[in-house]
Motif scaffolding. Sequence first.
Motif, PDB file in Angstrom:
ATOM      1  N   ALA A  84       9.601  12.204 -11.244  1.00 25.76           N
ATOM      2  CA  ALA A  84       8.674  11.937 -12.350  1.00 25.76           C
ATOM      3  C   ALA A  84       7.363  12.697 -12.149  1.00 25.76           C
ATOM      4  N   ILE A  85       6.865  12.735 -10.917  1.00 24.18           N
ATOM      5  CA  ILE A  85       5.645  13.501 -10.630  1.00 24.18           C
ATOM      6  C   ILE A  85       5.881  14.991 -10.871  1.00 24.18           C
ATOM      7  N   ALA A  86       7.072  15.481 -10.499  1.00 32.17           N
ATOM      8  CA  ALA A  86       7.387  16.896 -10.727  1.00 32.17           C
ATOM      9  C   ALA A  86       7.444  17.226 -12.212  1.00 32.17           C
ATOM     10  N   VAL A  87       7.983  16.324 -13.025  1.00 27.22           N
ATOM     11  CA  VAL A  87       8.033  16.562 -14.472  1.00 27.22           C
ATOM     12  C   VAL A  87       6.620  16.596 -15.061  1.00 27.22           C
ATOM     13  N   LEU A  88       5.771  15.670 -14.630  1.00 28.74           N
ATOM     14  CA  LEU A  88       4.384  15.681 -15.099  1.00 28.74           C
ATOM     15  C   LEU A  88       3.658  16.953 -14.658  1.00 28.74           C
TER      16      LEU A  88
ATOM     17  N   VAL B 221      13.205   8.971  -7.609  1.00 31.77           N
ATOM     18  CA  VAL B 221      12.834   8.830  -9.027  1.00 31.77           C
ATOM     19  C   VAL B 221      11.343   9.056  -9.221  1.00 31.77           C
ATOM     20  N   GLY B 222      10.528   8.472  -8.319  1.00 33.24           N
ATOM     21  CA  GLY B 222       9.085   8.672  -8.427  1.00 33.24           C
ATOM     22  C   GLY B 222       8.675  10.122  -8.218  1.00 33.24           C
ATOM     23  N   ALA B 223       9.298  10.794  -7.231  1.00 40.28           N
ATOM     24  CA  ALA B 223       8.954  12.195  -6.965  1.00 40.28           C
ATOM     25  C   ALA B 223       9.370  13.099  -8.119  1.00 40.28           C
TER      26      ALA B 223
ATOM     27  N   ALA C 157       7.938  18.769  -6.593  1.00 39.10           N
ATOM     28  CA  ALA C 157       6.543  18.390  -6.830  1.00 39.10           C
ATOM     29  C   ALA C 157       5.581  19.254  -6.012  1.00 39.10           C
ATOM     30  N   VAL C 158       5.945  19.540  -4.769  1.00 42.16           N
ATOM     31  CA  VAL C 158       5.099  20.388  -3.927  1.00 42.16           C
ATOM     32  C   VAL C 158       4.994  21.793  -4.514  1.00 42.16           C
ATOM     33  N   GLY C 159       6.124  22.359  -4.932  1.00 43.52           N
ATOM     34  CA  GLY C 159       6.101  23.707  -5.493  1.00 43.52           C
ATOM     35  C   GLY C 159       5.335  23.806  -6.797  1.00 43.52           C
TER      36      GLY C 159
ATOM     37  N   VAL D  75      18.291  13.747  -3.828  1.00 36.83           N
ATOM     38  CA  VAL D  75      17.408  13.412  -4.945  1.00 36.83           C
ATOM     39  C   VAL D  75      15.984  13.192  -4.455  1.00 36.83           C
ATOM     40  N   CYS D  76      15.859  12.463  -3.355  1.00 39.30           N
ATOM     41  CA  CYS D  76      14.539  12.149  -2.802  1.00 39.30           C
ATOM     42  C   CYS D  76      13.803  13.415  -2.358  1.00 39.30           C
ATOM     43  N   LEU D  77      14.436  14.201  -1.507  1.00 38.13           N
ATOM     44  CA  LEU D  77      13.775  15.390  -0.956  1.00 38.13           C
ATOM     45  C   LEU D  77      13.630  16.498  -1.998  1.00 38.13           C
TER      46      LEU D  77
END
Length: 321
Positions: free
Chosen positions: A309-313, A305-307, A227-229, A219-221
Motif C-alpha cells: 500500500a505504501i508503494a502504491v501511494l 499488505v502495508g508495504a 517502497a524503497v525503490g 509479498v512482504c519483502l
Amino acid sequence: MTVVPDARGTTMNVVRSVPVANLPGLTAPDATAPRTDPLSRAEPSADQSSGDQSSGDQALSTGPAGLMLPRIPAATGFGTAFGAVYRGQLARSKVGRIPLLFVASFQSIGILVLLRGILDVGDNAAAGQVVAGSTVLVVAFVALNLLAQRFGALRAAGALDYYLTLPIPPAAVVLGTAASYATFAAPGTLVTAVFGSLLYGLSLSGLWLLAPVVLLSGVCLSGIGAAVGLLAPRPELATIAGQLGMSIVLFLGVIPADRLPEVGRLARDALPSTYAVDALAAAFQRDVNWTTVVADLAVCAAVGVGALAIAVLALRRVGTS
C-alpha cells in the motif's frame, strides 16, 4: 465612380459604397432570418440518442457545438492489467535469469557450506534455523536488492510516467513488477532448502511449508523493496538501501535467536523476514507448534499488505510530482 487628382498630379479612382438596397435586383438580408452555423448539426432523435448511449464501444463522443471528441477509454480491470505488467516485466527479466538464479542460489548454498563446519552436528534447532535463514535470503536478494534497484531505475528514467498515463490501476504496476521478480526466486529457494536439508541431515517431510513461506515472505519483502525503490530520491540510494536490507536479513535470519545479544533480539523481532524464517525452521522439527507458525505467516502477510500500500501511494506521488 469619381476621378480625383492626387497631390502629384495623377488621378486615382474612388469607389463610393452604395447600399445594397439601392442596387437593382438585390435586396438586403432579413434581420429576422436564422443564421446557419457551419459547426452546428441536427440534434439526434430520441431513438438515436438512446442507441448512442447504449453502445459503449464507440471511439468518439459529441462535445460542445457538435464537435466529435475522442472518447476516454474505460479503466482496465486489475486482473488484466496485472497480467500485462507481469508478462512484460517477466519477458524483460528473462535475459538475465540464469545469472540471477545462479547468484541468488550460490550465495545461500555457500553460507550453508560455510556454517556446516561450525554448528554442532546434533543441534537440529540451530541447523533448521540456518537452512531456513539461507532459504529466505534468496527471496530477500531478489525482492529487496534487485526490485529496489529496478524501481529506482524506472523512476530515474521517467519510465513510470508511461505506466501512469495508461488506464490501469497503480497497484497492478507495483504487484506485476514485484511478482515478476519473485517468480525467479522460487527455484532458488527450493534448491537451497533441499540442499540444506540433505547437508544438515534434516527431515524433508515438512518441506511443503516452503510454498506458503516463500509466497508470504515474497509479498512482504517485495512490498518493502518496491517502497524503497519508489521513495528513494536517487537510484543509487535505492541500491544501497536494498543491499543493506539484504545484509540485515542475512545476519538476523541465519544466526539463531538464542545466540544473539539483547539488542540483536530486539532488532530481530522488528524485522518481518525473521517471522518467515521461524515458520520455515519449525518445519524441520519433530514437534511443530502450528499456532505459532500461522501467527508468523500472518505477520508476514500483514506487513506485505502495508508495504505494498505504501508503494502504491509512492507511485501515485511520483505521478503528481
